[in-house]
Scaffold this motif. Structure first.
Motif, PDB file in Angstrom:
ATOM      1  N   SER A 158     -15.198  -2.072 -33.435  1.00  0.00           N
ATOM      2  CA  SER A 158     -16.126  -1.230 -32.798  1.00  0.00           C
ATOM      3  C   SER A 158     -16.338   0.147 -33.635  1.00  0.00           C
ATOM      4  O   SER A 158     -17.080   1.107 -33.585  1.00  0.00           O
ATOM      5  CB  SER A 158     -15.787  -0.973 -31.374  1.00  0.00           C
ATOM      6  OG  SER A 158     -15.952  -2.139 -30.601  1.00  0.00           O
ATOM      7  N   SER A 159     -15.029   0.475 -34.424  1.00  0.00           N
ATOM      8  CA  SER A 159     -15.091   1.762 -35.206  1.00  0.00           C
ATOM      9  C   SER A 159     -15.843   1.798 -36.260  1.00  0.00           C
ATOM     10  O   SER A 159     -16.083   2.643 -36.840  1.00  0.00           O
ATOM     11  CB  SER A 159     -13.458   2.071 -35.252  1.00  0.00           C
ATOM     12  OG  SER A 159     -13.179   1.073 -36.336  1.00  0.00           O
ATOM     13  N   ALA A 160     -16.366   0.501 -36.886  1.00  0.00           N
ATOM     14  CA  ALA A 160     -16.671   0.102 -38.072  1.00  0.00           C
ATOM     15  C   ALA A 160     -18.237  -0.327 -38.077  1.00  0.00           C
ATOM     16  O   ALA A 160     -19.069  -0.144 -38.778  1.00  0.00           O
ATOM     17  CB  ALA A 160     -15.963  -0.374 -38.834  1.00  0.00           C
ATOM     18  N   ILE A 190     -10.285  -1.983 -42.577  1.00  0.00           N
ATOM     19  CA  ILE A 190     -11.593  -2.177 -42.160  1.00  0.00           C
ATOM     20  C   ILE A 190     -12.692  -1.166 -42.841  1.00  0.00           C
ATOM     21  O   ILE A 190     -13.894  -1.264 -43.041  1.00  0.00           O
ATOM     22  CB  ILE A 190     -11.815  -2.391 -40.616  1.00  0.00           C
ATOM     23  CG1 ILE A 190     -13.096  -2.853 -40.448  1.00  0.00           C
ATOM     24  CG2 ILE A 190     -11.898  -0.750 -40.206  1.00  0.00           C
ATOM     25  CD1 ILE A 190     -13.256  -3.241 -38.947  1.00  0.00           C
ATOM     26  N   ASN A 191     -11.843   0.080 -43.373  1.00  0.00           N
ATOM     27  CA  ASN A 191     -12.702   1.144 -44.124  1.00  0.00           C
ATOM     28  C   ASN A 191     -12.574   1.144 -45.581  1.00  0.00           C
ATOM     29  O   ASN A 191     -12.951   2.146 -46.098  1.00  0.00           O
ATOM     30  CB  ASN A 191     -12.182   2.605 -43.424  1.00  0.00           C
ATOM     31  CG  ASN A 191     -12.489   2.556 -41.984  1.00  0.00           C
ATOM     32  OD1 ASN A 191     -13.629   2.824 -41.877  1.00  0.00           O
ATOM     33  ND2 ASN A 191     -11.756   2.721 -41.105  1.00  0.00           N
ATOM     34  N   SER A 211     -27.493  -8.033 -31.114  1.00  0.00           N
ATOM     35  CA  SER A 211     -26.055  -7.493 -31.521  1.00  0.00           C
ATOM     36  C   SER A 211     -25.634  -7.595 -33.016  1.00  0.00           C
ATOM     37  O   SER A 211     -26.038  -8.528 -33.585  1.00  0.00           O
ATOM     38  CB  SER A 211     -25.017  -7.918 -30.591  1.00  0.00           C
ATOM     39  OG  SER A 211     -24.653  -9.345 -30.779  1.00  0.00           O
ATOM     40  N   GLN A 212     -24.885  -6.463 -33.468  1.00  0.00           N
ATOM     41  CA  GLN A 212     -24.699  -6.730 -34.788  1.00  0.00           C
ATOM     42  C   GLN A 212     -23.126  -7.670 -34.870  1.00  0.00           C
ATOM     43  O   GLN A 212     -22.507  -7.778 -33.984  1.00  0.00           O
ATOM     44  CB  GLN A 212     -23.875  -5.275 -35.204  1.00  0.00           C
ATOM     45  CG  GLN A 212     -25.093  -4.296 -35.431  1.00  0.00           C
ATOM     46  CD  GLN A 212     -25.872  -4.854 -37.011  1.00  0.00           C
ATOM     47  OE1 GLN A 212     -26.530  -5.282 -36.920  1.00  0.00           O
ATOM     48  NE2 GLN A 212     -25.321  -4.461 -37.929  1.00  0.00           N
ATOM     49  N   GLY A 213     -23.221  -8.454 -35.836  1.00  0.00           N
ATOM     50  CA  GLY A 213     -22.065  -9.269 -36.061  1.00  0.00           C
ATOM     51  C   GLY A 213     -21.321  -8.947 -37.341  1.00  0.00           C
ATOM     52  O   GLY A 213     -21.503  -8.052 -37.855  1.00  0.00           O
ATOM     53  N   TYR A 220     -13.208  -7.041 -42.873  1.00  0.00           N
ATOM     54  CA  TYR A 220     -12.923  -7.423 -41.298  1.00  0.00           C
ATOM     55  C   TYR A 220     -11.920  -8.476 -41.258  1.00  0.00           C
ATOM     56  O   TYR A 220     -11.118  -8.238 -40.191  1.00  0.00           O
ATOM     57  CB  TYR A 220     -14.463  -7.774 -41.062  1.00  0.00           C
ATOM     58  CG  TYR A 220     -15.519  -7.073 -41.197  1.00  0.00           C
ATOM     59  CD1 TYR A 220     -15.634  -5.515 -41.109  1.00  0.00           C
ATOM     60  CD2 TYR A 220     -16.928  -7.650 -41.065  1.00  0.00           C
ATOM     61  CE1 TYR A 220     -16.445  -4.793 -41.284  1.00  0.00           C
ATOM     62  CE2 TYR A 220     -17.807  -6.859 -41.192  1.00  0.00           C
ATOM     63  CZ  TYR A 220     -17.816  -5.437 -41.328  1.00  0.00           C
ATOM     64  OH  TYR A 220     -18.921  -4.537 -41.556  1.00  0.00           O
ATOM     65  N   GLY A 221     -11.848  -9.369 -42.263  1.00  0.00           N
ATOM     66  CA  GLY A 221     -10.857 -10.264 -42.016  1.00  0.00           C
ATOM     67  C   GLY A 221      -9.278  -9.820 -42.295  1.00  0.00           C
ATOM     68  O   GLY A 221      -8.559 -10.016 -41.350  1.00  0.00           O
TER      69      GLY A 221
END
Length: 443
Positions: free
Chosen positions: A164-166, A100-101, A323-325, A111-112
């Motif tokens: 949630s971390s990203a 994810i980073n 909210s962010q998606g 994300y996938g």
């Protein structure tokens, strides 16, 4: 593994149904996206109906074809099973922080990969490849059942932790995901298994139509892929080619990473004192390197999308919450699809290598067994073919090991039997070198 009788074309289509289906799904999704997009967006009380039905059919068929006897036998390897559960649901899941980073463009690809790292092992392809490689198929099946049931409760929590971390202020309802996965997985699985055990015609049907049921199962996965890609066709075509290629390479690299991690764990475990037989090792490596596309697709479909212009009309409820998606959920699913396809091809190559080594070992055993059988026919009064260590023990029992002469009742030529034992020992040594694990592990 599904055995298919008939002409070569039929066997090829059945064996390669999933890759062929994916090719057709991609073409139709890119050229005619409207039908798949309509099915993808069809909801009833917040449930994506068609996707949920596809998932339920997959696990109903899985339940109705699930054998119980082999699962009980596989419980003897419970230590390897527990290690596999930890590896599949936690160790590989937490690697989602890595993916994810990574600098993917668009970030949906990252994300996938992160979400796909969190899901359980594959449903059918993994077990089939374990069988193909002469591994412990019953243990592989038990790993599939346990991780997919436990994953209902664990995967949403790990997904929420990683996302949630990203992504700041992302709203992931883990409880809602657990409920949706439970309805999609546990209920159909239990219904299918109960029908099989309680209704004799269902059991006969499952055995008689094993191949058609297998194809219906695989078709549901193709349907999920088709709907997801159709929904995101417009966004996918906007992406630069090298960004898509980078995402594909990332998915391939992720599978190799999981494969190497599983091999490393399988190599270290015997060193620390935990026994892992050859068939168990093969099952562990294959199942711990694979992931379930249907489970990932369901999780992705119920995560918040946006905030993009293309989603303000399609997914208006999510954007309205503020909210962010994750952006375009179809783009999120693309690396998952690539990973799923590649794991079949890469692990098939590994399983074929194991099968070749095993079959060579069996051929070697058969070759020498025939020769030794001929020797026994020529010398019927000679002792059975036994290892040299056993012969030495028997000679010591008669005093020969201490320098005394063997008892006169011991009527055989010691040198001759020792040569035989040395030949037999050579066979065992060569067979072990080739990876032969014995018939009880060739499942």
């Amino acid at each position: 593994m599904v055995e298919v009788q008939g002409n070569p074309v039929k066997r090829f289509v059945v064996k390669q149904f999933l890759p062929l289906g994916f090719c057709v799904a991609v073409v139709f999704a890119l050229l005619f996206p409207i039908p798949g997009n309509v099915l993808y967006q069809y909801k009833v009380n917040g449930w994506k109906l068609v996707t949920t039905v596809n998932m339920a059919l997959i696990f109903f068929i899985f339940g109705i074809t699930l054998e119980t006897t082999e699962l009980k036998e596989a419980m003897k390897g419970y230590k390897v099973l527990l290690l596999a559960i930890v590896t599949i649901l936690f160790l590989t899941g937490l690697t989602g922080f890595i993916f994810i980073n990574m600098d993917f463009k668009p970030m949906e690809f990252g994300y996938g990969l992160a979400i796909f790292a969190c899901v359980p092992t594959s449903l059918s392809s993994g077990v089939a490849l374990v069988i193909q490689g002469y591994g412990n198929a019953a243990l592989a099946l038990l790993m599939t059942v346990c991780t997919n049931i436990l994953g209902i409760f664990i995967s949403p929590l790990v997904v929420k932790l990683i996302l949630s971390s990203a992504i700041k202020d992302i709203k992931v309802d883990a409880v809602d995901l657990v409920i949706k996965l439970g309805v999609s997985i546990i209920i159909p699985l239990l219904v299918g298994k109960s029908v099989r055990e309680l209704w004799a015609p269902a059991l006969r049907f499952a055995k008689k139509y094993k191949v058609p049921l297998y194809l219906v199962n695989q078709f549901q996965i193709v349907m999920i892929v088709w709907q997801t890609l159709s929904h995101s066709q417009h966004e996918l075509l906007k992406q630069k080619l090298y960004d898509v290629v980078f995402a594909i390479m990332g998915a391939i690299g992720q599978h190799f990473f999981f494969l190497l991690l599983a091999i490393l764990i399988a190599w270290v475990v015997p060193i620390v004192g935990m026994r892992m037989q050859d068939g168990e090792r093969k099952a562990f490596i294959i199942m711990c390197s694979q992931k379930s596309l249907p489970t990932a697709a369901v999780i992705i479909s119920y995560l918040p999308s946006g905030p993009g212009d293309s989603f303000q009309h399609v997914e208006g409820d999510d954007v309205a919450t503020g909210s962010q998606g994750l952006g375009d959920l179809g783009l999120v699913a693309i690396p998952c699809i690539v990973f799923y396809v590649m794991q079949v091809f890469v692990d098939a190559f590994l399983a074929n290598g194991w099968a070749s080594k095993y079959e060579k070992g069996q051929a070697l055993q058969s070759k020498y067994a025939d020769q030794l059988a001929q020797l026994e026919k020529l010398e019927p009064h000679a002792p059975s073919l036994i290892a040299s260590t056993v012969i030495e023990e028997e000679l010591n029992a008669y005093g020969a090991g201490a320098g005394a002469a063997p008892d006169t009742e011991l009527r055989f030529d010691v040198a001759e039997v020792t040569d035989k034992a040395r030949l037999l020992g050579g066979i065992v040594e060569q067979s072990d070198h080739l990876g032969v694990s014995g018939q009880n592990q060739a499942r």
